[in-house]
Write an enzyme that holds these catalytic residues in place. Structure first.
Site, PDB file in Angstrom:
ATOM      1  N   ALA A  48       0.691  -1.165   0.043  1.00  0.00           N
ATOM      2  CA  ALA A  48       0.021  -0.107   0.184  1.00  0.00           C
ATOM      3  C   ALA A  48       0.907   1.201  -0.035  1.00  0.00           C
ATOM      4  O   ALA A  48       0.121   2.270   0.017  1.00  0.00           O
ATOM      5  CB  ALA A  48      -0.927  -0.044   1.242  1.00  0.00           C
ATOM      6  N   ALA A 111       4.763  -9.158   3.763  1.00  0.00           N
ATOM      7  CA  ALA A 111       3.389  -9.827   3.462  1.00  0.00           C
ATOM      8  C   ALA A 111       3.171 -10.840   3.129  1.00  0.00           C
ATOM      9  O   ALA A 111       2.223 -11.721   2.963  1.00  0.00           O
ATOM     10  CB  ALA A 111       2.851  -8.804   2.571  1.00  0.00           C
ATOM     11  N   TYR A 234       9.777  -8.967 -21.554  1.00  0.00           N
ATOM     12  CA  TYR A 234       8.515  -8.876 -20.444  1.00  0.00           C
ATOM     13  C   TYR A 234       7.619  -9.929 -20.664  1.00  0.00           C
ATOM     14  O   TYR A 234       7.698 -11.043 -19.950  1.00  0.00           O
ATOM     15  CB  TYR A 234       7.937  -7.369 -20.537  1.00  0.00           C
ATOM     16  CG  TYR A 234       7.152  -7.092 -19.377  1.00  0.00           C
ATOM     17  CD1 TYR A 234       7.630  -6.489 -18.428  1.00  0.00           C
ATOM     18  CD2 TYR A 234       5.996  -7.926 -19.121  1.00  0.00           C
ATOM     19  CE1 TYR A 234       7.094  -6.248 -17.039  1.00  0.00           C
ATOM     20  CE2 TYR A 234       5.497  -7.501 -17.743  1.00  0.00           C
ATOM     21  CZ  TYR A 234       5.871  -6.630 -16.948  1.00  0.00           C
ATOM     22  OH  TYR A 234       5.057  -6.650 -15.603  1.00  0.00           O
TER      23      TYR A 234
END
EC number: 1.3.1.9
Length: 396
Positions: A48, A111, A234
């Site tokens: 966050a 996390a 990517y």
């Protein structure tokens, strides 16, 4: 102390508290200027403190007046060394939320760990009861699996063969050819373990079991696809395999959420300057050209514009959420417009060290990069003495 940017390669080693604060205030003001979104009321944001995760927290709180809990892994200041940008971003967010009378609490820790998941669940139970939106926006290069204890490190490599293409040193403007050696099977496995959807699934399993997901809860994770120009490094490389896994996880999580009538989505976002994207060869040059084209068309967006549009035009319209054939939300739609990509591809063929400043938006790229760390922000006096030792209000 007076804080200046100190660079090492693609990393800025310092960050500016006032600059980070101004960045957050600018994002809050943007969201408020766009009007109220009839959106979520209780939100958990995992990852966050920067980028899309921070933008999601700001949009939830200041677009929909939502209570938010933010989870992140950031460093406070230590002995003459400033804290990380995400620390200062969160200081500012918490202060602004408090001023506005909006509930906001934060958890600083890993996390990926079981402990942080449990701590978060306990906080939701105590303060909010349940949440109706879970944003998953982690950008970490390393993950220790809490079940196996194995530490995985992600790599950014092509698969199947070496890849050579143009890249730019965005500090100097030097355009050169870079060759990236291909990944082996272990590289792929490790990258999927870090950046795929396994941890997202673990979070949702734990929350479902604990009963902290409201009926009709939504969870959204962020992905990127990009054009043919970048696909070798990517989307068809190690990171692309991880994103494939993340996208496949959305279907698995949706199945599990049926008991609460919930749904998991992946939102495919546009290319932006982040600490992560700056480290990927080829990508900074692509973004510099993309910025030039999109700004000329008047369709350029940063993190906050992207996420505000995701909430207002996709997630919370009161109608069915539009997705592509794979069930993904596409807010990379403006980036992937045929005319935009054709223009970028044409510029790509022409770009050299001599003309890069003229035909690309390298200046805008550099500015956005410095902004990540609270530098080059308008209205900030960088010659002023600033207190780097600031605490996060509402840190649990």
């Amino acid at each position: 102390m007076i804080i200046e940017p100190k660079m090492r390669g693609f990393i800025c080693l310092t960050s500016h508290p006032t600059g980070c604060e101004q960045n957050v205030i600018n994002q809050i003001n943007y969201v408020k200027s766009k009007g109220v979104i009839n959106g979520p009321k209780k939100v958990l944001v995992i990852g966050a403190s920067t980028g899309f995760g921070l933008a999601s927290r700001i949009t939830s709180a200041f677009g929909s007046n939502a209570a938010t809990i933010g989870v992140f892994f950031e460093k406070p200041a230590q002995e003459g060394k400033p804290g990380s940008p995400g620390w200062y971003n969160t200081v500012a967010f918490q202060n602004e939320a408090k001023k506005a009378g909006i509930y906001a609490k934060s958890i600083n820790g890993d996390a990926f760990s079981t402990e942080v998941k449990q701590k978060t669940i306990d906080l939701i139970k105590a303060d909010l009861g349940q949440v109706d939106l879970v944003i998953y926006s982690l950008a970490s290069p390393v993950r220790t699996n809490p079940v196996t204890g194995v530490t995985h490190r992600s790599v950014l490599k092509p698969i199947g063969g070496a890849f050579s293409n143009k890249t730019v040193d965005f500090h100097t403007g030097n355009v050169s050819t870079v060759t990236i050696e291909p990944a082996n099977e272990e590289d792929v496995t490790n990258t999927v373990a870090v950046m795929g959807g396994e941890d997202w699934g673990m979070w949702m399993d734990a929350m479902l079991e604990a009963g902290v997901l409201a009926e009709g809860a939504t969870t959204v994770a962020y992905s990127y696809i990009g054009p043919a120009l970048t696909e070798a490094v990517y989307r068809k490389g190690t990171i692309g395999r991880a994103k494939d896994h993340l996208e496949a996880s959305a279907a698995t999580i949706t199945d599990k959420l049926k008991s609460v009538k919930g749904k998991a989505y992946v939102s495919v976002n546009k290319a932006l300057v982040t600490q992560a994207s700056s480290a990927i060869p080829v990508i900074p040059l692509y973004i510099s050209l993309l910025y030039k084209v999109m700004k000329a068309e008047g369709i350029h967006e940063g993190c906050i514009e992207q996420i505000q549009r995701l909430y207002a035009d996709r997630l919370y319209t009161g109608k069915a959420i539009p997705t592509d054939e794979q069930g993904r939300i596409r807010i990379d739609d403006w980036e992937m417009r045929e005319d935009v990509q054709a223009n970028v591809a044409a510029l790509w063929e022409q770009v050299t060290s001599e003309n890069v400043s003229d035909i690309s938006d390298l200046k805008g790229y550099k500015n956005d990069f410095l902004n990540l760390f609270g530098f080059a922000v308008n209205k900030v006096d960088y010659l002023a003495d600033v207190n780097e030792n600031v605490t996060i209000e509402g840190l649990v």
